[in-house]
Design a protein around this motif. Structure first.
Motif, mmCIF file in Angstrom:
data_model
loop_
_atom_site.group_PDB
_atom_site.id
_atom_site.type_symbol
_atom_site.label_atom_id
_atom_site.label_comp_id
_atom_site.label_asym_id
_atom_site.label_seq_id
_atom_site.Cartn_x
_atom_site.Cartn_y
_atom_site.Cartn_z
ATOM 1 N N VAL A 87 71.038 8.844 31.820
ATOM 2 C CA VAL A 87 70.454 10.178 31.997
ATOM 3 C C VAL A 87 70.761 10.717 33.394
ATOM 4 N N GLY A 88 70.648 9.863 34.416
ATOM 5 C CA GLY A 88 70.920 10.294 35.782
ATOM 6 C C GLY A 88 72.354 10.746 35.974
ATOM 7 N N ALA A 89 73.300 10.027 35.370
ATOM 8 C CA ALA A 89 74.716 10.414 35.472
ATOM 9 C C ALA A 89 74.949 11.759 34.793
ATOM 10 N N PHE A 90 74.335 11.951 33.624
ATOM 11 C CA PHE A 90 74.495 13.226 32.922
ATOM 12 C C PHE A 90 73.920 14.392 33.726
ATOM 13 N N LEU A 91 72.758 14.198 34.329
ATOM 14 C CA LEU A 91 72.142 15.270 35.105
ATOM 15 C C LEU A 91 73.030 15.690 36.279
ATOM 16 N N ARG A 92 73.752 14.729 36.864
ATOM 17 C CA ARG A 92 74.652 15.066 37.964
ATOM 18 C C ARG A 92 75.813 15.929 37.473
ATOM 19 N N LEU A 93 76.234 15.719 36.222
ATOM 20 C CA LEU A 93 77.289 16.558 35.646
ATOM 21 C C LEU A 93 76.796 17.981 35.414
ATOM 22 N N LEU A 94 75.572 18.079 34.921
ATOM 23 C CA LEU A 94 75.020 19.382 34.560
ATOM 24 C C LEU A 94 74.547 20.173 35.773
ATOM 25 N N SER A 95 74.240 19.492 36.872
ATOM 26 C CA SER A 95 73.570 20.158 37.995
ATOM 27 C C SER A 95 74.326 21.345 38.599
ATOM 28 N N PRO A 96 75.670 21.346 38.692
ATOM 29 C CA PRO A 96 76.317 22.556 39.207
ATOM 30 C C PRO A 96 76.166 23.753 38.268
ATOM 31 N N TYR A 97 75.956 23.463 36.991
ATOM 32 C CA TYR A 97 75.832 24.520 35.989
ATOM 33 C C TYR A 97 74.386 25.006 35.855
ATOM 34 N N ALA A 98 73.447 24.086 35.964
ATOM 35 C CA ALA A 98 72.020 24.422 35.812
ATOM 36 C C ALA A 98 71.236 23.729 36.921
ATOM 37 N N PRO A 99 71.363 24.198 38.161
ATOM 38 C CA PRO A 99 70.815 23.459 39.302
ATOM 39 C C PRO A 99 69.295 23.370 39.334
ATOM 40 N N HIS A 100 68.611 24.405 38.877
ATOM 41 C CA HIS A 100 67.147 24.409 39.008
ATOM 42 C C HIS A 100 66.494 23.384 38.081
ATOM 43 N N VAL A 101 66.900 23.383 36.824
ATOM 44 C CA VAL A 101 66.355 22.423 35.870
ATOM 45 C C VAL A 101 66.695 21.001 36.301
ATOM 46 N N CYS A 102 67.938 20.801 36.714
ATOM 47 C CA CYS A 102 68.381 19.445 37.060
ATOM 48 C C CYS A 102 67.668 18.907 38.296
ATOM 49 N N GLU A 103 67.441 19.752 39.290
ATOM 50 C CA GLU A 103 66.693 19.298 40.470
ATOM 51 C C GLU A 103 65.280 18.881 40.076
ATOM 52 N N GLU A 104 64.687 19.637 39.174
ATOM 53 C CA GLU A 104 63.305 19.346 38.757
ATOM 54 C C GLU A 104 63.217 18.009 38.026
ATOM 55 N N VAL A 105 64.069 17.805 37.013
ATOM 56 C CA VAL A 105 63.966 16.564 36.246
ATOM 57 C C VAL A 105 64.475 15.373 37.056
ATOM 58 N N TRP A 106 65.406 15.604 37.972
ATOM 59 C CA TRP A 106 65.887 14.548 38.880
ATOM 60 C C TRP A 106 64.715 14.023 39.716
ATOM 61 N N GLN A 107 63.904 14.945 40.190
ATOM 62 C CA GLN A 107 62.719 14.561 40.968
ATOM 63 C C GLN A 107 61.711 13.834 40.083
ATOM 64 N N ARG A 108 61.566 14.275 38.847
ATOM 65 C CA ARG A 108 60.636 13.621 37.918
ATOM 66 C C ARG A 108 61.035 12.163 37.664
ATOM 67 N N LEU A 109 62.339 11.890 37.763
ATOM 68 C CA LEU A 109 62.829 10.524 37.572
ATOM 69 C C LEU A 109 62.559 9.641 38.781
ATOM 70 N N GLY A 110 61.965 10.226 39.834
ATOM 71 C CA GLY A 110 61.609 9.450 41.010
ATOM 72 C C GLY A 110 62.637 9.494 42.124
ATOM 73 N N GLU A 111 63.676 10.327 41.961
ATOM 74 C CA GLU A 111 64.688 10.437 43.006
ATOM 75 C C GLU A 111 64.143 11.262 44.176
ATOM 76 N N GLU A 112 64.450 10.844 45.390
ATOM 77 C CA GLU A 112 63.923 11.535 46.574
ATOM 78 C C GLU A 112 64.931 12.516 47.168
ATOM 79 N N GLU A 113 66.221 12.197 47.090
ATOM 80 C CA GLU A 113 67.237 13.111 47.607
ATOM 81 C C GLU A 113 67.545 14.190 46.582
ATOM 82 N N LEU A 114 68.096 15.314 47.051
ATOM 83 C CA LEU A 114 68.489 16.377 46.134
ATOM 84 C C LEU A 114 69.646 15.919 45.258
ATOM 85 N N ILE A 115 69.638 16.358 44.003
ATOM 86 C CA ILE A 115 70.747 16.020 43.114
ATOM 87 C C ILE A 115 72.030 16.693 43.596
ATOM 88 N N ALA A 116 71.893 17.811 44.304
ATOM 89 C CA ALA A 116 73.065 18.505 44.849
ATOM 90 C C ALA A 116 73.826 17.636 45.846
#
Length: 347
Positions: free
Chosen positions: A242-271
């Protein structure tokens, strides 16, 4: 002249001593990619190139050309409505009756056509309205998903809803809508615990990487939709996948991906996260389509395993009903097998 060299000022906007420093110009220039409409060919690009060449002759820049690659995006079109006198009406003022369009407050019949968005034609779609209803990510994705970036295409509001549903499915991969917590299918198990989904992921990484580099955004998004469908039906969801997929999608949908990336417990920005890499073995299809030819003409196709050897390919091709029909009972003179591609039966 100022509007022709603005990109150079962007290199060093806070410099109060000079328009830009030589250090900044050497670092940033030339510009890799310029994306603009065809109307920019004269209104900006021609003049920008002229001024850049003057600045080069004067020794202020170190490249003769400012832009290395130009891409002209297609125009977005929309339905317009006008009466026989040529007066345009806003889409909200028109309604359809029995396959024809009329004004809502009367019986004036309207002609409808797909035209360039224009204030004078009253057919401009306000981005703010779309963002208020669906969010910025859905608008970004829809514009890129409409079709090849370089072609003209009509705006269809119902298709924005489809893209929005895709983003909702991505959200549900991570978030349980009822509890607001994490999806119960998420697991810390390695990606290999879901081998089919892992294979789909690596195919997706390969395609999205390639398509993004060549600006084929619509097909990249289509592949990410395929992955999301497969992930939704998977029995478990390894966070690694899931984390690898979110990194692919993040340039296309940055707001959603940053939110769910944080929900997964990640501290750095997905960007700031590293772009995922794909395994060539996992990115390959397990089955291949082999063309069967008789005397050089295609007569059939075979779906075979990637590791099928030459002898087996020959046997399968000769056993093909379509090939047998064109052999007409004759014995082959030669069978040419090109592994991974075709079998040609010569009679």
């Amino acid at each position: 002249a100022g509007s022709c060299w603005y990109y150079l000022r962007y290199l060093d906007p806070h410099n109060e001593e000079e328009a830009w420093s030589q250090e900044a110009e050497n670092y940033w220039m030339p510009i890799d990619l310029y994306v603009g409409g065809v109307e920019h060919a004269v209104l900006h690009l021609l003049y920008a190139r002229f001024w850049h060449k003057v600045l080069y002759d004067c020794g202020y820049v170190h490249t003769k050309e400012p832009f290395q690659k130009l891409f002209n995006q297609g125009m977005i079109l929309a339905n317009s409505y006008r009466d026989s006198a040529g007066k345009y009406y806003h889409p909200s003022e028109a309604e359809e009756r029995n396959g024809k369009f009329f004004t809502r407050d009367g019986n004036t019949e309207l002609e409808t056509q797909v035209e360039k968005m224009s204030k004078s034609r009253l057919n401009v779609v306000n981005p703010d309205d779309v963002i208020t209803r669906y969010g910025a990510d859905a608008m970004r994705l829809y514009e890129l998903f409409m079709g090849p970036l370089e072609v003209q295409k009509p705006w269809q509001m119902k298709d924005v809803e489809g893209v929005n549903r895709f983003l909702q499915r991505v959200w549900r991969l991570v978030v349980d809508e009822e509890s607001g917590g994490l999806n119960a299918k998420l697991t810390d198990a390695p990606a290999s615990s879901e081998p089919e989904l892992e294979r789909t992921l690596h195919k997706t990484i390969k395609k999205v990487t390639s398509d993004t580099e060549t600006l084929q955004m619509n097909t990249a998004i289509a592949q990410m939709m395929i992955f999301t469908n497969d992930a939704t039906s998977a029995s478990t969801l390894p966070q690694e996948i899931v984390g690898a997929f979110l990194r692919l999608l993040s340039p296309y949908a940055p707001h959603v991906c940053e939110e769910v990336w944080q929900r997964l417990g990640e501290e750095e920005l997905i960007a700031h996260a590293e772009w995922p890499a794909w395994d060539p073995e996992l990115a390959q299809d397990e089955t291949l389509t082999i063309v069967v030819q008789v005397n050089g003409k295609k007569r059939d196709e075979l779906q075979v395993s990637r590791d099928t050897d030459k002898d087996e390919l020959e046997r399968l091709a000769l056993a093909s009903e379509n090939a047998q029909r064109f052999l007409d009972g004759k014995e082959p003179k030669k069978v040419i097998v090109v592994p991974g591609r075709l079998v040609n039966i010569v009679v």
